[in-house]
Design a protein around this motif. Structure first.
Motif, PDB file in Angstrom:
ATOM      1  N   UNK A 198       1.007  -1.152  -0.003  1.00 44.51           N
ATOM      2  CA  UNK A 198       0.050  -0.090  -0.004  1.00 44.51           C
ATOM      3  C   UNK A 198       0.938   1.348  -0.021  1.00 44.51           C
ATOM      4  N   UNK A 199       0.737   1.839  -0.934  1.00 44.32           N
ATOM      5  CA  UNK A 199       1.720   3.368  -1.086  1.00 44.32           C
ATOM      6  C   UNK A 199       0.340   4.318  -1.342  1.00 44.32           C
ATOM      7  N   UNK A 200       0.929   5.504  -0.878  1.00 42.48           N
ATOM      8  CA  UNK A 200      -0.081   6.566  -0.712  1.00 42.48           C
ATOM      9  C   UNK A 200       0.603   7.980  -1.101  1.00 42.48           C
ATOM     10  N   UNK A 201      -0.104   9.054  -1.380  1.00 43.54           N
ATOM     11  CA  UNK A 201       0.249  10.479  -1.576  1.00 43.54           C
ATOM     12  C   UNK A 201      -0.656  11.323  -1.099  1.00 43.54           C
ATOM     13  N   UNK A 210       0.760  19.736  -5.728  1.00 41.60           N
ATOM     14  CA  UNK A 210       2.194  19.610  -5.023  1.00 41.60           C
ATOM     15  C   UNK A 210       1.757  18.482  -3.903  1.00 41.60           C
ATOM     16  N   UNK A 211       2.639  17.655  -4.021  1.00 43.02           N
ATOM     17  CA  UNK A 211       2.433  16.506  -2.953  1.00 43.02           C
ATOM     18  C   UNK A 211       3.045  17.102  -1.587  1.00 43.02           C
ATOM     19  N   UNK A 212       2.517  16.546  -0.388  1.00 46.74           N
ATOM     20  CA  UNK A 212       2.930  17.068   1.045  1.00 46.74           C
ATOM     21  C   UNK A 212       3.748  15.922   1.566  1.00 46.74           C
ATOM     22  N   UNK A 213       2.882  14.788   1.538  1.00 53.79           N
ATOM     23  CA  UNK A 213       3.670  13.541   2.297  1.00 53.79           C
ATOM     24  C   UNK A 213       2.971  12.423   1.689  1.00 53.79           C
ATOM     25  N   UNK A 271       6.258   8.126  -4.122  1.00 56.18           N
ATOM     26  CA  UNK A 271       7.498   8.162  -4.888  1.00 56.18           C
ATOM     27  C   UNK A 271       8.704   7.326  -4.412  1.00 56.18           C
ATOM     28  N   UNK A 272       8.495   6.441  -3.296  1.00 56.81           N
ATOM     29  CA  UNK A 272       9.667   5.924  -2.648  1.00 56.81           C
ATOM     30  C   UNK A 272      10.202   4.570  -3.482  1.00 56.81           C
ATOM     31  N   UNK A 273       9.154   4.059  -4.291  1.00 53.07           N
ATOM     32  CA  UNK A 273       9.473   2.874  -4.813  1.00 53.07           C
ATOM     33  C   UNK A 273      10.841   2.666  -5.715  1.00 53.07           C
ATOM     34  N   UNK A 329       5.931   5.485 -11.325  1.00 52.32           N
ATOM     35  CA  UNK A 329       6.668   5.779 -10.161  1.00 52.32           C
ATOM     36  C   UNK A 329       7.798   7.174 -10.577  1.00 52.32           C
ATOM     37  N   UNK A 330       8.240   7.187 -11.863  1.00 53.36           N
ATOM     38  CA  UNK A 330       8.978   8.396 -12.023  1.00 53.36           C
ATOM     39  C   UNK A 330       7.977   9.636 -12.005  1.00 53.36           C
ATOM     40  N   UNK A 331       6.872   9.493 -12.577  1.00 56.35           N
ATOM     41  CA  UNK A 331       6.033  10.894 -12.629  1.00 56.35           C
ATOM     42  C   UNK A 331       5.758  11.043 -11.183  1.00 56.35           C
ATOM     43  N   UNK A 332       5.651  10.022 -10.120  1.00 57.66           N
ATOM     44  CA  UNK A 332       5.411  10.470  -8.936  1.00 57.66           C
ATOM     45  C   UNK A 332       6.425  11.148  -8.261  1.00 57.66           C
ATOM     46  N   UNK A 333       7.656  11.258  -8.549  1.00 55.53           N
ATOM     47  CA  UNK A 333       8.741  11.896  -8.041  1.00 55.53           C
ATOM     48  C   UNK A 333       8.694  13.481  -8.295  1.00 55.53           C
ATOM     49  N   UNK A 334       7.634  13.818  -8.944  1.00 56.46           N
ATOM     50  CA  UNK A 334       7.604  15.363  -9.322  1.00 56.46           C
ATOM     51  C   UNK A 334       7.256  16.152  -8.143  1.00 56.46           C
ATOM     52  N   UNK A 335       7.635  17.266  -7.866  1.00 56.02           N
ATOM     53  CA  UNK A 335       7.164  17.968  -6.560  1.00 56.02           C
ATOM     54  C   UNK A 335       6.123  19.122  -7.148  1.00 56.02           C
TER      55      UNK A 335
END
Length: 704
Positions: free
Chosen positions: A447-450, A473-476, A480-482, A498-504
């Motif tokens: 389970x991953x979340x943002x 903009x993600x807060x927590x 993106x840790x995968x 997952x590469x898209x999820x790393x964007x701030x």
């Protein structure tokens, strides 16, 4: 990957199967049953059940949906600790079940059922069964059955089906390392090989408490070999306590060696968590004499610039009801009012509120109300009612449905008749608030979340033409840790999520969109810009959707170019031309089917089949799968795209009017085959709530 969450058998529906007696207990597999063994029972039609169970080294989490009175389906996600026997690797297992009740219980005979466990997963729990259940002495239910596969582990004997051919005598290899590991449907194994008997009973001590006992045919061979389970006895014993809210708590003593516990919750999507009616009450109808004497009820030819004309009064009063007035004209004794409903989940309730406001505002000589439902200035459906029906039927016991019988529902005019009211366009709206995003079933982190902040803005320049954007903009979170890297043989059209999820800082969408009505019952859309998180380009769509028809046909073509991973303004080298022809059909009993045939983002060609059950309150549960010319080997884990989708109206949880919904798609695995572009405001979803089928289904809220 994008979701907003706070959290086919339909063709047989006309065969006349009645509603079965509801199951009183769910097994550790999350389906109607005893402890590990199934029964022939089913849940109440339309019910959803969520179950989590655990015993030594095993945890199972199951979602079960009673899709028809006699058919339920389940999706299960299991965790088996230290499955490799060395204490270094656990197993996360995905599986699907389906159960058919062939005969309901009667005074003279038992209920009969046939089912398949894990027919589309890894095969770790694969097994088939036929089972019978009968109530005796009013409170004791006795069950007996015969199982194949995993359910044929104890005291097995030759398959009775071998009389139909020698192929039934043996069961091909399955499970880890076999064909089922890819997620294919393992047709070649079903009901083959040796069989074994199982059985048990449930004593309903009272409405809340049940005692359970069963003889299990499952020997847990793989788990025993790995030292994860001890099997000292074939007998299991349990106790279940049910609470008034649909929850149940169970405890078990299993296989003479271990204790187990389970929590389950069963609910009917048609019954809201919070009772309705918590919003503002409908305005009280005024008598015609009071309406006629009101000083603000000016003749139509009065000076409209004063702000006190009829349309201005209508605008303010409709706005107080959460409705936006965009058009108003008079035609002899008929008033035509065009409204946008941004408040009520049921458009029928919006129609009723608008009719009340019109009855309290317009000159008594106006005896017909024609209310046009509009979205972004595009007319969709018109509903004509008589003014006299409001006062005559308001207190009638069956007034809502009588008013429906007298109402006339038609396709709307192709454009706003008589133009728009002052200040209707351009129109600006925005939302600033939190968003959530989830990813399931990653073996490294199931389970991953943002959580983050999102700004959505829409600027409707003129009827049909809208400029939109959504910024995030993600807060927590840990999305993106995968560290897992896609091994797809196809171009990575989705598997690099997952590469898209790393964007701030992200521009999730930024589009110019134009919607219009070329002809009666036909809708059109063109969208250009950053269409979604991973793609930009151009999308065009045409939909034929008769206002009172069950069938709709659509076509869409897109030019899509892959965006940079930072989700700002840049693009990658990959582009593709995609498109689909779509068929939508509304079956009796709340079932909606959709078939899309065409070309997908990876260039593969095939079809997506979807079936949803949409209740009158907007709660939706459905499933889909996609088959294309990509082979299972090229697709990779899962073999083909498939999933479950749930949509929950916010009003279902709060009891207050709202157009908002919470959506979640549950995919066992996200790969590149069968991937489709995500375009905002696809026409069928855009228009269906305003068409006759949905309006009539929700008409019970017309006078609320």
């Amino acid at each position: 990957m994008r979701t907003y969450v706070s959290l086919a058998a339909v063709i047989f529906g006309g065969l006349g199967w009645g509603t079965a007696v509801a199951a009183q207990n769910l097994s550790t597999y999350g389906t109607p049953g005893l402890i590990d063994m199934p029964t022939a029972e089913v849940l109440p039609d339309g019910s959803l059940a969520m179950t989590t169970s655990g015993f030594k080294n095993n945890n199972r989490n199951t979602l079960t949906f009673q899709m028809l009175p006699w058919v339920y389906g389940s999706f299960r996600y299991s965790y088996i600790r230290d499955y490799d026997g060395g204490g270094t690797r656990s197993r996360y297992d995905r599986s699907f079940d389906i159960h058919f009740q062939l005969r309901e219980e009667t005074k003279k005979g038992p209920a009969l059922a046939l089912g398949l466990r894990d027919f589309g997963g890894t095969g770790n729990y694969a097994g088939e069964y036929v089972v019978a259940s009968k109530t005796i002495a009013d409170n004791i239910v006795v069950t007996g059955g015969m199982g194949w596969g995993r359910l044929a582990g104890r005291n097995s004997f030759s398959n009775p089906l071998s009389i139909f051919g020698g192929r039934f005598e043996t069961r091909p290899g399955s499970g880890a390392g076999g064909i089922s590991e890819t997620g294919q449907l393992d047709f070649g194994n079903w009901f083959r090989g040796d069989v074994a008997l199982f059985g048990g009973m449930r004593w309903n001590v009272n409405d809340r408490l049940s005692l359970l006992a069963e003889y299990s045919s499952d020997t847990y061979d793989k788990e025993v070999d790995r030292g994860l389970v001890e099997q000292n006895s074939p007998f299991n014993f349990g106790i279940t306590y049910r609470f008034e809210n649909g929850a149940a708590l169970s405890g078990y003593y299993m296989y003479g060696s271990t204790l187990g516990a389970q929590l389950s919750y069963v609910f009917d999507p048609r019954r809201a968590v919070t009772p309705g009616g918590q919003g503002e009450a409908a305005p009280m109808l005024q008598g015609l004499d009071r309406v006629a004497l009101a000083s603000w009820n000016l003749p139509p030819d009065e000076d409209q610039s004063s702000g006190s004309s009829t349309d201005q009064v209508l605008k303010v009063r409709l706005q107080n009801q959460g409705l936006r007035l965009v058009g108003y004209t008079l035609d002899d004794t008929t008033a035509n009012v065009s409204i946008e409903n941004n408040h009520f989940g049921a458009n029928a309730q919006a129609l009723g509120r608008a009719a009340r406001v019109m009855a309290n505002t317009l000159n008594p000589q106006i005896d017909t109300f024609n209310i046009i439902l509009v979205r972004q200035g595009v007319p969709i459906t018109s509903v004509q009612t008589a003014r006299s029906d409001m006062t005559e039927l308001e207190t009638d016991y069956d007034g809502a449905w009588k008013s429906l019988a007298r109402a006339r529902i038609d396709d709307a005019p192709l454009s706003l008749q008589g133009g728009t009211v002052a200040d209707a366009f351009p129109h600006f709206g925005y939302r600033l608030g939190p968003y959530t995003r989830f990813s399931f079933f990653d073996p490294d982190q199931p389970f991953r979340y943002e959580l983050g902040v999102e700004l959505q803005a829409d600027y409707v320049v003129q009827p049909g033409l809208t400029l939109s954007t959504a910024l995030q903009t993600p807060v927590l979170g840990n999305l993106a840790d995968t560290t897992r890297v896609s091994n797809s043989e196809l171009h990575h059209v989705r598997s690099d999520w997952a590469l898209y999820a790393k964007s701030d800082y992200r521009i999730t969408t930024m589009t110019a969109e134009y919607l219009w009505r070329p002809r009666a019952d036909i809708f059109a859309r063109v969208t250009a810009g950053y269409l979604e998180e991973m793609y930009g380009g151009l999308s065009a769509e045409l939909l034929w959707f008769p206002v009172d028809g069950r069938l709709a046909l659509g076509g869409e073509i897109n030019y899509a170019k892959q965006r940079d991973f930072d989700m700002l303004f840049g693009f990658q080298d990959y582009d593709v031309l995609t498109g689909h022809a779509s068929v939508y059909y509304d079956f009796p009993g709340d079932y909606k089917a959709q078939v899309d045939v065409g070309r997908y983002l990876a260039g593969d060609v095939g079809a997506t089949f979807a079936l949803d059950r949409v209740f009158n309150n907007g709660f939706k549960v459905g499933a889909f799968f996609t088959l294309t010319d990509v082979s299972s080997e090229e697709f990779g884990e899962g073999s083909f795209d498939k999933g479950i989708r749930i949509e929950i109206p916010i009003s279902w949880m709060t009891g207050k009017p709202s157009r908002g919904t919470l959506k979640q798609v549950i995919r066992p695995v996200l790969r590149d085959g069968g991937a489709r572009l995500n375009v905002r405001n696809r026409l069928f979803e855009y228009t269906q709530n305003e068409r006759a089928d949905r309006l009539t289904g929700q008409w019970g809220r017309y006078f609320r």
